[in-house]
Design a protein around this motif. Sequence first.
Motif, PDB file in Angstrom:
ATOM      1  N   VAL A   1       0.837  -1.206   0.000  1.00 53.33           N
ATOM      2  CA  VAL A   1       0.000   0.000   0.000  1.00 53.33           C
ATOM      3  C   VAL A   1       0.869   1.253   0.000  1.00 53.33           C
ATOM      4  N   ALA A   2       1.909   1.248   0.804  1.00 52.03           N
ATOM      5  CA  ALA A   2       2.761   2.434   0.929  1.00 52.03           C
ATOM      6  C   ALA A   2       3.467   2.769  -0.378  1.00 52.03           C
ATOM      7  N   ILE A   3       3.962   1.747  -1.091  1.00 51.99           N
ATOM      8  CA  ILE A   3       4.712   2.014  -2.315  1.00 51.99           C
ATOM      9  C   ILE A   3       3.797   2.579  -3.397  1.00 51.99           C
ATOM     10  N   LEU A   4       2.553   2.068  -3.487  1.00 55.09           N
ATOM     11  CA  LEU A   4       1.616   2.614  -4.467  1.00 55.09           C
ATOM     12  C   LEU A   4       1.105   3.982  -4.036  1.00 55.09           C
ATOM     13  N   PHE A   5       0.988   4.208  -2.748  1.00 51.48           N
ATOM     14  CA  PHE A   5       0.621   5.533  -2.242  1.00 51.48           C
ATOM     15  C   PHE A   5       1.675   6.565  -2.651  1.00 51.48           C
ATOM     16  N   LEU A   6       2.947   6.213  -2.474  1.00 49.80           N
ATOM     17  CA  LEU A   6       4.027   7.108  -2.874  1.00 49.80           C
ATOM     18  C   LEU A   6       4.025   7.332  -4.383  1.00 49.80           C
ATOM     19  N   ALA A   7       3.744   6.267  -5.150  1.00 44.63           N
ATOM     20  CA  ALA A   7       3.689   6.401  -6.603  1.00 44.63           C
ATOM     21  C   ALA A   7       2.542   7.320  -7.023  1.00 44.63           C
ATOM     22  N   GLN A   8       1.403   7.211  -6.348  1.00 43.85           N
ATOM     23  CA  GLN A   8       0.236   8.016  -6.703  1.00 43.85           C
ATOM     24  C   GLN A   8       0.451   9.495  -6.403  1.00 43.85           C
ATOM     25  N   ILE A   9       1.024   9.820  -5.255  1.00 40.55           N
ATOM     26  CA  ILE A   9       1.236  11.236  -4.935  1.00 40.55           C
ATOM     27  C   ILE A   9       2.383  11.813  -5.756  1.00 40.55           C
ATOM     28  N   SER A  10       3.222  10.932  -6.328  1.00 37.21           N
ATOM     29  CA  SER A  10       4.344  11.402  -7.151  1.00 37.21           C
ATOM     30  C   SER A  10       4.013  11.401  -8.635  1.00 37.21           C
ATOM     31  N   GLY A  11       2.844  10.852  -9.005  1.00 38.10           N
ATOM     32  CA  GLY A  11       2.453  10.806 -10.406  1.00 38.10           C
ATOM     33  C   GLY A  11       3.198   9.756 -11.208  1.00 38.10           C
ATOM     34  N   VAL A  12       3.664   8.705 -10.571  1.00 36.50           N
ATOM     35  CA  VAL A  12       4.386   7.627 -11.250  1.00 36.50           C
ATOM     36  C   VAL A  12       3.414   6.498 -11.560  1.00 36.50           C
ATOM     37  N   ASP A  13       3.296   6.139 -12.849  1.00 34.80           N
ATOM     38  CA  ASP A  13       2.420   5.047 -13.264  1.00 34.80           C
ATOM     39  C   ASP A  13       3.239   3.766 -13.407  1.00 34.80           C
ATOM     40  N   LEU A  14       2.752   2.697 -12.812  1.00 36.61           N
ATOM     41  CA  LEU A  14       3.427   1.399 -12.881  1.00 36.61           C
ATOM     42  C   LEU A  14       2.653   0.478 -13.811  1.00 36.61           C
ATOM     43  N   SER A  15       3.370  -0.181 -14.721  1.00 34.83           N
ATOM     44  CA  SER A  15       2.739  -1.129 -15.630  1.00 34.83           C
ATOM     45  C   SER A  15       2.400  -2.421 -14.888  1.00 34.83           C
ATOM     46  N   VAL A  16       1.688  -3.315 -15.580  1.00 37.96           N
ATOM     47  CA  VAL A  16       1.336  -4.596 -14.981  1.00 37.96           C
ATOM     48  C   VAL A  16       2.595  -5.400 -14.660  1.00 37.96           C
ATOM     49  N   THR A  17       3.557  -5.379 -15.583  1.00 37.63           N
ATOM     50  CA  THR A  17       4.813  -6.100 -15.359  1.00 37.63           C
ATOM     51  C   THR A  17       5.565  -5.529 -14.163  1.00 37.63           C
ATOM     52  N   GLU A  18       5.606  -4.203 -14.076  1.00 41.17           N
ATOM     53  CA  GLU A  18       6.286  -3.565 -12.947  1.00 41.17           C
ATOM     54  C   GLU A  18       5.578  -3.881 -11.630  1.00 41.17           C
ATOM     55  N   THR A  19       4.245  -3.941 -11.687  1.00 45.24           N
ATOM     56  CA  THR A  19       3.490  -4.269 -10.474  1.00 45.24           C
ATOM     57  C   THR A  19       3.784  -5.688 -10.011  1.00 45.24           C
ATOM     58  N   MET A  20       3.859  -6.642 -10.967  1.00 46.75           N
ATOM     59  CA  MET A  20       4.177  -8.020 -10.609  1.00 46.75           C
ATOM     60  C   MET A  20       5.589  -8.123 -10.035  1.00 46.75           C
ATOM     61  N   LEU A  21       6.537  -7.409 -10.662  1.00 42.78           N
ATOM     62  CA  LEU A  21       7.899  -7.403 -10.147  1.00 42.78           C
ATOM     63  C   LEU A  21       7.949  -6.745  -8.772  1.00 42.78           C
ATOM     64  N   LEU A  22       7.103  -5.733  -8.596  1.00 40.87           N
ATOM     65  CA  LEU A  22       7.040  -5.045  -7.312  1.00 40.87           C
ATOM     66  C   LEU A  22       6.576  -5.999  -6.206  1.00 40.87           C
ATOM     67  N   VAL A  23       5.567  -6.805  -6.508  1.00 40.38           N
ATOM     68  CA  VAL A  23       5.075  -7.772  -5.524  1.00 40.38           C
ATOM     69  C   VAL A  23       6.172  -8.752  -5.143  1.00 40.38           C
ATOM     70  N   GLY A  24       6.877  -9.284  -6.149  1.00 40.17           N
ATOM     71  CA  GLY A  24       7.966 -10.211  -5.871  1.00 40.17           C
ATOM     72  C   GLY A  24       9.068  -9.581  -5.044  1.00 40.17           C
ATOM     73  N   THR A  25       9.376  -8.317  -5.337  1.00 42.73           N
ATOM     74  CA  THR A  25      10.421  -7.615  -4.584  1.00 42.73           C
ATOM     75  C   THR A  25      10.009  -7.403  -3.135  1.00 42.73           C
TER      76      THR A  25
END
Length: 431
Positions: free
Chosen positions: A340-364
Amino acid sequence: MLNDAGFELNHLIQQSSKLRIWARSRLWAQVLAAMAIGVGTGTLLGPAAGLVQPTTAKMIGDWLALPGQLFLGLIAIVLVPLVFSSIVSGLAGVPSNEAMRKLGVRLGLFIVSTTFMAAWIGISLAQLFEPGMGMDLPVDKLPQPATAASGFDLGRLPDMVAGVLPTNPAASVIQGDLLAIVILAVLTGVAATQIQKEKAAPFLALLDSLMSISMTIVKWAMLLSPLAVFGLMAQLMIQIGLDSLLGLLSYVGTVLLGLVLLFVIYAIFLRLIGGLGFSSFLKVAGPNLLLAFSTSSSSAVMPSTIQTARQFQVPDEVAHLVIPLGATMNMAGTALYQSVAILFLAQISGVDLSVTETMLLVGTLVASSIGAPGTPGVSIAILASVAAGFGIPATGLVIILGVDRLLDMSRTVVNVTGDITAAVIMKNTLA
């Protein structure tokens, strides 16, 4: 009239005496009362009330938190020997190599699957509610936090894996590297089962004595727990105040909702697999969970968690093995929070994450959560590293620092619940 008044006074005295006896025999009641009084005291001394100067309030908060610091210090003194002796003794008590293999595989699957599930719950809730989209904050003007970290590099992964091995056990003990100590204990425990029992017996007897001494010190520390809870809660409210909570209500609510869902999932596991009802679980585990909430450290309450697991008829060798491993590696609540925190930071920063990046993010997040020390504040450092690796400005971390302690306390409760759940599920593995 006087007789009636005297009767009422005696009745009140008797009821008050019964209440004191009842409270003294129930640690959870003492902890809960201390928590409520601490929140009230901290709120009165906090910035919103304005009754005390901030510098004075900080000094008062530090003194109020002294019993809590002593409590955590006493636990820290015996944490390393307790973890080492518990895991080695637990492994040595496993009846066969086949049983050890079965327990290890099941525990590993439980930790990995629940951590992945928690990360996906966090990602899904953050994408559904978008807690950062409605916040108009000048992130580019925010100060750089002191916990800035380098980006995540997959090319460094082999070196990171190899670096987990405790090549210098003495340094690991001095630095409090709990993951290295756990690995050393696992290696030692497995090796102890492969040699003649006569040769291993003196070493195991020494560890048993060490565990008993450590648990005695833990009992002394538990005498401070109500005062510790009061002081730590008061200091927390003095530091963050109610305004910080209201300003990030959407973000805090999203994280807490995810943690509640994960807690419910654990409760379902306990019911369906462990045959344990929710009310029965809370009746036994409640005091331990309250203590985990106030200390925000699954490692600090690990001795109490072991005792809780034993109250659920978990065999000693399973409890002394699963709980220490869980306190180090079973961090599903942390993975959910970080998602939740990482997507919250992405949203307030205007950073869009692709589906692939989101999957990699979960693994990380899963990889970084497993093995993270069960101590307060460590998630922020991990979060900074992961955020930088995905091009998310780490400066946004200062926005959530104010409420991190509250969320840290909440996810610790879920992490400890996960440890108890794992122990209950695994209790018949060695049968």
